[in-house]
Scaffold this motif. Structure first.
Motif, short mmCIF file in Angstrom:
data_model
loop_
_atom_site.label_atom_id
_atom_site.label_comp_id
_atom_site.label_asym_id
_atom_site.label_seq_id
_atom_site.Cartn_x
_atom_site.Cartn_y
_atom_site.Cartn_z
N SER A 138 0.83 -1.21 0.00
CA SER A 138 0.00 0.00 0.00
C SER A 138 0.86 1.25 0.00
N ALA A 147 -1.06 2.48 -3.44
CA ALA A 147 -2.22 2.31 -2.58
C ALA A 147 -3.43 1.84 -3.37
N ALA A 187 -3.13 -1.84 -4.27
CA ALA A 187 -3.30 -2.67 -3.07
C ALA A 187 -4.77 -2.76 -2.68
N ALA A 188 -5.46 -1.62 -2.79
CA ALA A 188 -6.88 -1.61 -2.44
C ALA A 188 -7.66 -2.45 -3.45
N VAL A 233 -6.45 -0.73 2.95
CA VAL A 233 -5.20 0.02 3.10
C VAL A 233 -5.22 0.85 4.38
#
Lengths: 307, 291
Positions: free
Chosen positions: A185, A189, A192-193, A199
């Motif tokens: 993240s 970010a 990753a989300a 996150v």
């Protein structure tokens, strides 16, 4: 990185711990004192690295958490006279609550905005300490009635043991699934989300862990020094030193941050003959490291091996 | 009476805050750099200007001129020693340039501060007023210097507006802040534009430093505070927005002056800090920010 996790890494770690723990038998009392402070600094830097190196958030206010823990513990001890462990726990709780209050809204922000809010938090804490001078001692600081120990050796072992335990926990955390998600993240970010990780929740967790260790280290430092003051646990220059230590030692390594802190404080002592200019030299070295070896000392060592 | 006094003092201090923050915000707007050595650069200008004016007996104007030159030199040094190597670095991933520029300029600012502390000690210095005397402004006795400083600040800000909006070079700056890639595609060299914006920044920061030394006095211990206040004003107004910074400078300047006069001088910075935190939470893009 294999160097740090394989069985050879364990042997190296055991050797380093053995050498460190035997310090009082072959080091002078003066050096022991410097190292004791350096170990607490190492914990500060490691908990900062968890947030910066892994979660990718520049926290300019590590001393906000440290100061809350330190002053929380010191005030409980001097006004109520509770035993040191209770005061330390109280300090950790204060740092944790303050950390969550700061992080919940602040984590909606990124980059410079997050940095600024953490910076402002430190300035506000500093002002609050001066305003409530009748409890906190204001700019002069306050003394605490209890100390960890009056023996330099025992103090050294407390600090060293604390740093080793913190290093194991923080390093383990950074190698765990949580650490990997944090790293992801920090780097991207959105992606990753998109992969389904929450996150903000992970960053908040990182902030809380950082707050617990910073607060505990701040409280222990106060009971080692026997005093709490803005200059030792809150001032921005302390925050800057923590940042320098972590970057110097190597981001994203956790252990490098502790290494950087110890190196920094020892270098500071060694350069003492230069007088005021020692900070100049130390900053210049840190700047050169940033420009030429951005991975820091430990990072350079490890990457050098891998290539 | 007190209200008028607050109005006048707040106006002058806000103008100075605005001048100091405008350069800071321009660099961010054009090249995305947050220069945390800002306070250090102002400090160099202020202390060298004071030193020249007081030890060579040159008078405040020549001292101020040398101080501004020193600020400009320091801004160039910051750019060439710290910012440009990081921007051009191939070892660093591009996504981390911002974080490294923050830490790099922070370190650089500390180096400047320590060096100034070593050369000039940490006693605050005040330059001899450039315009001595006192003016009676509707019954409020105001130093002429204070009025002139506010006037100089606004004159320079006006010149800057002309430069950005009415000249070819200024329009390039504007274009670079909107879409740097588009500008490069049109055949303009970005590095020249960066150099220009750092030149403007150096002059502005130098002038702000010198005026601050002549108005309130500056010491090497102030460098961090100066950076923090410029940073807060710029974020409050919206990163990269010049007019936002000016509005924010007035908000902060008046809040501080009102607190100092009506509540207590020791609480001076607190309301502005609280307001900043509030604004950043509610409206992270700042008062007049674009994003």
């Amino acid at each position: 990185m294999a160097l740090l996790t394989g069985s050879r890494g364990l042997w190296i770690a055991a050797l380093v711990i053995a050498i460190g723990a035997s310090g009082p038998w072959w080091l002078s009392v003066y050096i022991l004192g410097v190292l004791t402070s350096a170990y607490y600094f190492g914990v500060f830097a490691m908990s900062w690295d968890l947030l910066f190196g892994f979660a990718g958030e520049v926290n300019f206010g590590p001393t906000f958490l440290i100061g809350l823990g330190a002053y929380g513990a010191a005030i409980l001890n001097s006004t109520m006279g509770f035993a040191i462990p209770i005061c330390l726990v109280f300090g950790v709780v204060v740092a944790l609550v303050g950390g969550v209050l700061l992080a919940l809204p602040a984590l909606r922000l990124h980059g410079p905005y997050f940095g600024l809010v953490t910076l402002v938090a430190v300035l506000l804490l500093q002002n609050a300490i001066v305003i409530f001078a009748h409890i906190t001692g204001g700019e002069i600081g306050m003394t605490v009635p209890d100390v960890l120990s009056i023996s330099a050796n025992v103090n050294y072992w407390y600090a060293f043991g604390f740093m080793v335990v913190s290093a194991i926990i923080l390093f383990g955390l950074s190698r765990s699934a949580i650490g990997l998600i944090l790293q992801a993240s920090g780097q991207d970010a959105i992606e990753a989300a998109a992969l389904g990780f929450n996150v903000t929740k992970h960053k908040l967790a990182a902030f809380c862990v950082s707050a617990v260790f910073s607060g505990l280290a701040g409280g222990m430092l106060v009971f080692y020094l026997g005093a709490a003051s803005v200059d030792t646990v809150v001032d921005l220059s302390i925050a800057v030193q923590i940042i320098i230590a972590a970057v110097l030692g190597g981001r994203r390594t956790i252990l490098g941050a502790a290494l950087g802190a110890i190196f920094l404080l020892l270098a500071d002592e060694a350069l003492r003959p230069l007088g005021q200019l020692n900070t100049f030299v130390v900053s210049a070295v840190a700047l050169a490291v940033i420009l030429f070896f951005p991975d820091g000392m430990l990072g350079y060592l490890l990457h050098g091996r891998e290539q | 009476m007190l209200a008028l006094q607050i109005l006048i003092d707040g106006f002058a201090i806000s103008a100075l805050y605005g001048l100091a923050a405008v350069g800071f915000t321009m660099i961010f707007g054009v090249s995305g750099v947050l220069n945390l050595a800002h306070g250090g650069i102002m400090l160099v200008a202020a202390l060298i200007g004071w030193f020249v004016a007081s030890s060579f007996d040159t008078g405040p104007f020549l001292g101020a001129a040398v101080g501004i030159l020193a600020g400009l030199g320091m801004a160039y040094l910051t750019y060439f020693v710290v910012v440009r190597p990081i921007q051009r670095s191939r070892i660093l991933p591009a996504a981390e340039h911002e974080i490294f520029i923050l830490t790099g300029t922070l370190l650089w600012g500390i180096m400047i501060q320590v060096l100034m502390n070593y050369l000039f000690t940490d006693n605050p210095v005040t330059m001899r007023p450039m315009f001595p005397g006192v003016v009676n402004l509707l019954g409020v006795r105001t130093p002429r210097n204070e009025i002139m400083i506010a006037a100089i600040c606004w004159a320079v800000i006006g010149l800057l507006w002309l430069l950005v909006n009415r000249t070819r070079a200024g329009k390039q700056l504007l274009a670079a802040s909107i879409n740097p890639r588009g500008l490069t595609l049109l055949g303009f060299e970005l590095s020249r534009i960066y150099l220009l914006v750092w030149t403007i920044y150096g002059v502005l920061a130098g002038l702000a430093g010198v005026l601050l030394a002549s108005f309130l006095g500056v010491g090497s211990a102030n460098a961090g505070q100066l950076t923090a206040s410029a940073f807060s004003i710029v974020v409050l107004g919206g990163l990269g927005s010049v007019s936002g910074s000016l509005v924010a400078a007035y908000v902060v300047g008046y809040l501080e002056t009102i607190t100092a006069y009506l509540i207590a001088p020791t609480l001076r910075p607190i309301p502005a800090l609280l307001l900043l935190v509030l604004v950043v939470y509610v409206r992270p893009q700042g008062l007049l920010g674009r994003r």
